[in-house]
Design a protein around this motif. Structure first.
Motif, PDB file in Angstrom:
ATOM      1  N   LYS A  66       0.829  -1.208   0.000  1.00 13.82           N
ATOM      2  CA  LYS A  66       0.000   0.000   0.000  1.00 13.82           C
ATOM      3  C   LYS A  66       0.866   1.261   0.000  1.00 13.82           C
ATOM      4  CE  LYS A  66      -3.888  -2.191   2.350  1.00 13.82           C
ATOM      5  NZ  LYS A  66      -4.770  -2.212   3.546  1.00 13.82           N
ATOM      6  N   LYS A  67       2.025   1.169   0.614  1.00  9.71           N
ATOM      7  CA  LYS A  67       2.907   2.339   0.643  1.00  9.71           C
ATOM      8  C   LYS A  67       3.496   2.624  -0.728  1.00  9.71           C
ATOM      9  CE  LYS A  67       6.671   4.307   3.383  1.00  9.71           C
ATOM     10  NZ  LYS A  67       7.637   4.069   4.494  1.00  9.71           N
ATOM     11  N   MET A  68       3.593   1.586  -1.577  1.00  6.87           N
ATOM     12  CA  MET A  68       4.220   1.745  -2.880  1.00  6.87           C
ATOM     13  C   MET A  68       3.231   2.144  -3.971  1.00  6.87           C
ATOM     14  SD  MET A  68       7.296   1.607  -3.928  1.00  6.87           S
ATOM     15  CE  MET A  68       8.114   1.828  -5.502  1.00  6.87           C
ATOM     16  N   VAL A  69       1.932   1.895  -3.781  1.00  4.85           N
ATOM     17  CA  VAL A  69       0.939   2.155  -4.825  1.00  4.85           C
ATOM     18  C   VAL A  69       0.930   3.616  -5.275  1.00  4.85           C
ATOM     19  CG1 VAL A  69      -1.525   2.211  -5.312  1.00  4.85           C
ATOM     20  CG2 VAL A  69      -0.526   0.206  -4.282  1.00  4.85           C
ATOM     21  N   PRO A  70       0.945   4.617  -4.375  1.00  2.00           N
ATOM     22  CA  PRO A  70       0.960   6.004  -4.862  1.00  2.00           C
ATOM     23  C   PRO A  70       2.141   6.301  -5.784  1.00  2.00           C
ATOM     24  CG  PRO A  70       0.417   5.946  -2.530  1.00  2.00           C
ATOM     25  CD  PRO A  70       0.841   4.566  -2.896  1.00  2.00           C
ATOM     26  N   THR A  71       3.297   5.740  -5.484  1.00  5.41           N
ATOM     27  CA  THR A  71       4.467   5.955  -6.339  1.00  5.41           C
ATOM     28  C   THR A  71       4.284   5.283  -7.692  1.00  5.41           C
ATOM     29  OG1 THR A  71       5.899   6.079  -4.388  1.00  5.41           O
ATOM     30  CG2 THR A  71       6.952   5.638  -6.509  1.00  5.41           C
ATOM     31  N   ILE A  72       3.711   4.074  -7.700  1.00  3.97           N
ATOM     32  CA  ILE A  72       3.494   3.363  -8.963  1.00  3.97           C
ATOM     33  C   ILE A  72       2.538   4.151  -9.865  1.00  3.97           C
ATOM     34  CG2 ILE A  72       2.527   1.273  -9.983  1.00  3.97           C
ATOM     35  CD1 ILE A  72       3.477  -0.254  -7.548  1.00  3.97           C
ATOM     36  N   VAL A  73       1.443   4.630  -9.303  1.00  8.22           N
ATOM     37  CA  VAL A  73       0.476   5.396 -10.097  1.00  8.22           C
ATOM     38  C   VAL A  73       1.093   6.697 -10.586  1.00  8.22           C
ATOM     39  CG1 VAL A  73      -1.767   6.534 -10.060  1.00  8.22           C
ATOM     40  CG2 VAL A  73      -1.460   4.355  -8.890  1.00  8.22           C
ATOM     41  N   ARG A  74       1.897   7.334  -9.758  1.00 10.03           N
ATOM     42  CA  ARG A  74       2.534   8.589 -10.167  1.00 10.03           C
ATOM     43  C   ARG A  74       3.514   8.347 -11.314  1.00 10.03           C
ATOM     44  NH1 ARG A  74       3.986   9.877  -5.548  1.00 10.03           N
ATOM     45  NH2 ARG A  74       2.212  11.192  -5.009  1.00 10.03           N
ATOM     46  N   LEU A  75       4.260   7.261 -11.253  1.00 10.41           N
ATOM     47  CA  LEU A  75       5.185   6.929 -12.349  1.00 10.41           C
ATOM     48  C   LEU A  75       4.418   6.613 -13.629  1.00 10.41           C
ATOM     49  CD1 LEU A  75       7.783   4.685 -10.481  1.00 10.41           C
ATOM     50  CD2 LEU A  75       8.128   7.002 -11.338  1.00 10.41           C
ATOM     51  N   TYR A  76       3.301   5.912 -13.498  1.00 12.61           N
ATOM     52  CA  TYR A  76       2.498   5.573 -14.671  1.00 12.61           C
ATOM     53  C   TYR A  76       1.955   6.833 -15.348  1.00 12.61           C
ATOM     54  CZ  TYR A  76      -1.239   3.581 -17.523  1.00 12.61           C
ATOM     55  OH  TYR A  76      -2.063   3.248 -18.580  1.00 12.61           O
ATOM     56  N   ASN A  77       1.527   7.801 -14.565  1.00 14.08           N
ATOM     57  CA  ASN A  77       1.012   9.044 -15.128  1.00 14.08           C
ATOM     58  C   ASN A  77       2.092   9.828 -15.865  1.00 14.08           C
ATOM     59  OD1 ASN A  77      -1.625   8.661 -14.240  1.00 14.08           O
ATOM     60  ND2 ASN A  77      -1.261   9.708 -12.293  1.00 14.08           N
ATOM     61  N   GLN A  78       3.359   9.615 -15.517  1.00 13.36           N
ATOM     62  CA  GLN A  78       4.451  10.316 -16.174  1.00 13.36           C
ATOM     63  C   GLN A  78       4.871   9.658 -17.482  1.00 13.36           C
ATOM     64  OE1 GLN A  78       7.614  10.579 -13.300  1.00 13.36           O
ATOM     65  NE2 GLN A  78       6.475  11.940 -11.930  1.00 13.36           N
ATOM     66  N   MET A  79       4.399   8.448 -17.745  1.00 16.80           N
ATOM     67  CA  MET A  79       4.752   7.765 -18.986  1.00 16.80           C
ATOM     68  C   MET A  79       3.941   8.324 -20.147  1.00 16.80           C
ATOM     69  SD  MET A  79       4.878   3.863 -17.495  1.00 16.80           S
ATOM     70  CE  MET A  79       5.055   3.134 -19.135  1.00 16.80           C
ATOM     71  N   PRO A  80       4.566   8.561 -21.297  1.00 22.83           N
ATOM     72  CA  PRO A  80       3.824   9.072 -22.450  1.00 22.83           C
ATOM     73  C   PRO A  80       2.991   7.972 -23.103  1.00 22.83           C
ATOM     74  CG  PRO A  80       6.102   8.698 -23.065  1.00 22.83           C
ATOM     75  CD  PRO A  80       6.006   8.410 -21.595  1.00 22.83           C
ATOM     76  N   GLU A  81       1.932   8.372 -23.776  1.00 20.68           N
ATOM     77  CA  GLU A  81       1.121   7.436 -24.547  1.00 20.68           C
ATOM     78  C   GLU A  81       1.819   7.132 -25.872  1.00 20.68           C
ATOM     79  OE1 GLU A  81      -1.425   5.931 -23.572  1.00 20.68           O
ATOM     80  OE2 GLU A  81      -2.645   7.128 -22.211  1.00 20.68           O
ATOM     81  N   PRO A  82       1.628   5.918 -26.382  1.00 19.08           N
ATOM     82  CA  PRO A  82       0.924   4.782 -25.789  1.00 19.08           C
ATOM     83  C   PRO A  82       1.783   4.093 -24.731  1.00 19.08           C
ATOM     84  CG  PRO A  82       1.807   4.163 -27.924  1.00 19.08           C
ATOM     85  CD  PRO A  82       2.085   5.633 -27.757  1.00 19.08           C
ATOM     86  N   ARG A  83       1.136   3.609 -23.691  1.00 13.82           N
ATOM     87  CA  ARG A  83       1.847   2.978 -22.581  1.00 13.82           C
ATOM     88  C   ARG A  83       1.107   1.715 -22.187  1.00 13.82           C
ATOM     89  NH1 ARG A  83       0.252   7.849 -18.371  1.00 13.82           N
ATOM     90  NH2 ARG A  83      -2.001   7.733 -18.693  1.00 13.82           N
TER      91      ARG A  83
END
Length: 231
Positions: free
Chosen positions: A94-111
């Motif tokens: 649970k502590k890592m999920v916010p970081t994972i989502v934040r990294l995913y949002n920084q990836m350009p499309e298509p991802r």
């Protein structure tokens, strides 16, 4: 006889300009899709990102023994802004999920997201743990699941090939990242970690349950007061 009179005589409805333009774009897409998809499927750059023991197998897959470069996927990037594939390899806390989502949002499309191993896909042996999320698909869209604990390098390569097959089926005309009217449409809300992990997409449900619980508590107190007075 003109085209309009011919359509009227046959009972046909004239094609609107918007529909005609879409048909033209679709025809062009059929010509470009094979080249476009071929170039993307052979240049997938995963982000350098590992969580637990599955990451060791991911590293092993990228070594010379299994030669991941055959599929154009050997270039691991140190920043999500240069990557188009996130391999969730290991236990998701649970502590890592916010970081994972934040990294995913920084990836350009298509991802794309590949869930590697039992822990990333469903929690694995730690599913009932107080600090473990039972599946990353609760927060991010997963394109390919690779089972195993941990999966072998051959299994990971098979999952990457499955991702390539999915890319082959995509089209420029219908790809969501080319049809977005809102620039924030592809962004996922970062969960808030407090006493527990809160998914901001479920705030309405949380408020409804809280209001329901409060109403039941007030009703229980109201019923208890006459009994106390009578006693």
């Amino acid at each position: 006889m003109t085209v309009a009179s011919t359509e009227a005589a046959n009972g046909d409805i004239p094609v609107p300009d918007e529909v005609a333009n879409n048909v033209f774009i679709t025809n062009i897409a059929k010509l470009l899709d094979p080249v476009y998809n071929w170039s993307r499927r052979n240049s997938i750059w995963p982000v350098t990102f590992g969580l637990a023991c599955c990451a060791i197998e991911m590293i092993c897959t990228a070594s010379s023994r299994y030669d991941l470069a055959r599929f154009g996927m050997e270039v691991f990037r140190a920043t999500p802004r240069q990557a188009d594939l996130m391999i969730i390899s290991g236990t998701v806390t649970k502590k890592m999920v916010p970081t994972i989502v934040r990294l995913y949002n920084q990836m350009p499309e298509p991802r794309y997201v590949l869930s590697m191993g039992a822990c990333a896909s469903g929690g694995g042996p730690f599913k009932e743990g107080y600090n473990v999320v039972d599946g990353i698909d609760k927060f991010l869209p997963v394109d390919v699941y690779v089972p195993g604990c941990p999966p072998t390098p051959q299994a990971l390569i098979n999952g990457l090939i499955a991702l390539q097959e999915k890319i082959d089926q995509q089209s420029i005309a219908t790809a969501p990242w080319y049809n977005k009217k809102d620039e924030t449409a592809g962004l996922y809300p970062v969960p808030v970690l407090g006493p527990d992990l809160v998914d901001l997409r479920q705030l309405d449900i949380i408020r409804q349950e809280a209001a329901k619980y409060q109403a039941e508590a007030v009703a229980a107190d109201t019923e208890a007061e006459p009994a106390a007075v009578a006693g």
